[in-house]
Scaffold this motif. Structure first.
Motif, mmCIF file in Angstrom:
data_model
loop_
_atom_site.group_PDB
_atom_site.id
_atom_site.type_symbol
_atom_site.label_atom_id
_atom_site.label_comp_id
_atom_site.label_asym_id
_atom_site.label_seq_id
_atom_site.Cartn_x
_atom_site.Cartn_y
_atom_site.Cartn_z
ATOM 1 N N THR A 130 102.330 -51.126 -29.404
ATOM 2 C CA THR A 130 102.502 -49.872 -30.152
ATOM 3 C C THR A 130 101.208 -49.061 -30.163
ATOM 4 O O THR A 130 101.248 -47.833 -30.108
ATOM 5 N N ARG A 131 100.058 -49.745 -30.226
ATOM 6 C CA ARG A 131 98.793 -49.020 -30.159
ATOM 7 C C ARG A 131 98.613 -48.373 -28.790
ATOM 8 O O ARG A 131 98.155 -47.229 -28.675
ATOM 9 N N TRP B 68 100.995 -47.384 -26.842
ATOM 10 C CA TRP B 68 101.917 -46.239 -26.785
ATOM 11 C C TRP B 68 101.297 -45.014 -27.447
ATOM 12 O O TRP B 68 101.325 -43.914 -26.889
ATOM 13 N N GLN B 69 100.732 -45.187 -28.636
ATOM 14 C CA GLN B 69 100.155 -44.051 -29.347
ATOM 15 C C GLN B 69 98.972 -43.466 -28.584
ATOM 16 O O GLN B 69 98.844 -42.236 -28.466
ATOM 17 N N LYS C 197 98.963 -39.649 -26.876
ATOM 18 C CA LYS C 197 97.947 -38.651 -27.208
ATOM 19 C C LYS C 197 97.135 -38.282 -25.970
ATOM 20 O O LYS C 197 96.811 -37.117 -25.741
#
Length: 634
Positions: free
Chosen positions: A338-339, A341-342, A346
């Motif tokens: 998930t990190r 992905w973020q 960005k």
């Protein structure tokens, strides 16, 4: 027509040549076909339909097929199997039937265009069974045009059918949608699209690899027209034989296997290998934006594998890619995915706007590589709670070696130990780091300082890090800031502590009625937030250590600080305009403008004690006269 040639020998693109002519040729729209079939058999055909979906899924094609199904002359009534050879079917396919009127709402948007439809619906069809109006991109009609159509759309004559097509269903008024039967045409599934493309390639006599078809289907994003256009281009690009490498170069894509390797290298923190892999793909023609988009797809795919193992059965992935994906998903934790992905999401936006996309992409991957092996903050906090003070170093230990209760280093941890310097803070949450890591810092995170609680919470220590945190023996009771003596000081306190929104409200949208340290009475405007008092109390309690009483009044109060500043600026400007120097300049140059006025303090340190101060108008006049003399000397 051979190889797409028309009657005069011109080439017809595959998207037009293989456009479906009946419902059997439509792919991926079984729900709509079944509904229409049942409606025709039961004699329950509606008078208006709206077809919606993304580009290239067959909205206009479906509208024409429906028109042929309604007017096929080989049957006594509507049918789901139009013959395609009668005069009505042929003329509808060629868009020249007198009773099937197609209108492009993108170019005919006004109420006058709709008025033509309203005037013509009263007349019976010339040769067809139904008069059919097909309006493409119907969402482009103006509000007045929609309103003019409503009455006719609700109660049309029995011989009239309306078929609307749009890609922006949300832009249609509810009053229009409520008068139509809606059909949502779905994106075509990748495996269905690959099979469809393979069949067309065989008809065209083109030899195309399965990997190339998968790339085309992935790039088309469920659009049949897009996939056929890409297939047409790929056949021309490959000269009859279409290989995966040729399609990859044509689309500017990166190798799927290389993308998986790149993602694995990034998540392992192998910065040098990551940059080398990215640069090789870039040199081969891969677009950095496409590479980051593919990495996002990989992050999403691996996350789905963690949650739903059946998601690994991707029709567009080869068996080797599926095996590699399952192995990576098993090794990577959900917080890391998930990190990633973020950060990729960005970074993709940054890369799109960067002057050099490849440089921006490299910076994104470097950031991700340095953050990939950081621990999950929740796990780190849990570990700290479990270990308590067991990880504290022995007294006098120069390196901060962990105690016997600390676990050993993780698989990717480097050998050695690293002491954590103490950290001082303020308030009741003040804590000091007294432990150290037993596995030290691993991978690229070795370049990050692991000493503060904030850094630990962000995950700056990886491996089997054990850090003991204890409260200070004597919590600090002194407030960080004394209570401001003036209201202006209070506003500056909010601004210096980065509470800029509240500082703007207090400066621009509040009139001060009364102020004393610990008690304020304000006259807020309508633009002040409803929770202003609560937010001010919380901030001031934290900063000054005392409870504040904040009251509101609907009357009275001085001008806001902004109004006072504007008044002061206007006063300074008026004084400057009245000064003889400025008036003299404006007499010489009448069209000149006074842009700005700046207050300037005159140094009077060397002046005798009894001498008058030069900060007054006399000194200002002397400086002005000297400047004027210099100006005219030029």
């Amino acid at each position: 027509m051979e190889n797409g040639a028309g009657q005069e020998g011109e080439y017809r693109v595959l998207a037009r040549k293989y456009r479906p002519s009946d419902f059997d040729g439509l792919i991926g729209q079984e729900a709509m076909v079944r509904t229409l079939s049942n409606a025709i058999e039961a004699g329950r055909l509606a008078h208006a339909f709206v077809l919606t979906g993304v580009r290239g899924v067959g909205k206009t094609t479906t509208a024409r097929i429906m028109a042929k199904a309604l007017n096929c002359q080989s049957f006594d009534g509507p049918t789901m199997t139009p013959c395609g050879v009668c005069d009505a079917c042929v003329s509808i396919s060629e868009s020249r039937h007198v009773d099937v009127l197609e209108m492009d709402a993108a170019s005919r948007t006004g109420v006058d265009d709709v008025r033509e439809i309203i005037d013509s619906v009263r007349y019976a069809p010339v040769s067809a069974r139904y008069k059919v109006y097909i309006i493409d991109e119907v969402h482009m009609l103006t509000k007045q045009a929609f309103n003019a159509l409503l009455k006719t759309l609700e109660e049309p004559p029995a011989h009239v059918k309306f078929i609307f097509a749009t890609t922006e269903i949300r832009k249609l008024p509810v009053t229009v949608l409520s008068r139509c039967q809606r059909f949502d045409l779905r994106r075509i599934e990748p495996d269905v699209l690959v099979g469809h493309l393979k069949g067309i390639a065989d008809k065209e006599g083109a030899d195309i690899d399965d990997g190339a078809l998968a790339m085309i289907a992935r790039a088309a994003e469920g659009s049949v027209r897009d996939s056929l256009s890409l297939l047409d281009q790929a056949i021309a690009h490959g000269g009859g034989h279409v290989a995966g490498d040729a399609v990859r170069d044509m689309l500017g894509l990166a190798d799927r296997g290389q993308i998986l390797d790149l993602f694995e290298q990034v998540m392992k923190g192998e910065t040098a290998a990551t940059l080398d892999n990215l640069r090789r793909q870039y040199d081969r023609g891969a677009d950095p934006i496409v590479v980051l988009s593919d990495l996002l797809d990989v992050a999403h795919w691996l996350t789905r594998l963690k949650v739903v193992p059946d998601a690994g059965e991707d029709a567009l992935a080869s068996p080797a890619e599926r095996d590699q994906g399952r192995d990576m998903a098993a090794k990577l934790a959900m917080p890391a995915l998930t990190r990633a992905w973020q950060m990729l999401l960005k970074g993709l936006g940054e890369t799109r706007t960067a002057p050099s996309p490849i440089a921006a992409a490299e910076m994104v991957l470097i950031r991700l590589a340095f953050a990939a092996d950081l621990p999950n903050p929740a796990d780190l906090v849990k570990q700290l709670k479990q270990n308590g003070g067991a990880g504290a170093p022995a007294a006098g230990s120069p390196h901060g070696t962990a105690g016997p209760g600390a676990p050993g280093p993780g698989p990717s941890a480097m050998t050695g130990s690293t002491a954590a310097p103490p950290m001082s803070g303020t308030g009741p949450a003040r804590m000091t780091v007294t432990g150290a890591t037993t596995g030290s810092v691993s991978g690229p995170a070795a370049g990050l300082a692991a000493g503060t609680v904030a850094g630990l919470a962000a995950g700056t220590v990886s491996g089997a890090a054990v850090v003991a945190i204890r409260p200070d023996a004597a919590p600090e009771t002194t407030a960080p800031f004394p209570p401001p003596a003036t209201y202006e000081g209070l506003v500056d306190l909010f601004r210096s502590n980065k509470e800029v929104p509240l500082a703007v409200v207090l400066s621009d949208h509040v009139r001060l009625v009364a102020y004393a340290p610990g008690r304020i009475t304000l006259n807020p405007s309508a633009r002040a937030p409803a929770d202003l008092s609560l937010r001010m109390k919380q901030c001031l309690k934290t900063w000054t250590g005392m409870d504040w009483t904040i009251a509101f009044s609907s009357e009275g109060g001085d001008a806001s600080l902004r109004e006072q500043a504007q008044a002061r600026q206007q006063q300074i400007r008026d004084e400057a305009m009245a000064h003889p120097l400025v008036r003299s300049v404006l007499d010489v140059w009448p069209e000149a403008e006074l842009i700005s006025v700046r207050e300037e303090r005159v140094d009077t340190v060397d002046a005798p004690p009894d001498a008058p101060s030069d900060t007054g108008e006399a000194a200002y006049d002397d400086m002005g006269d000297a400047a004027l003399d210099d100006l005219f000397d030029l």
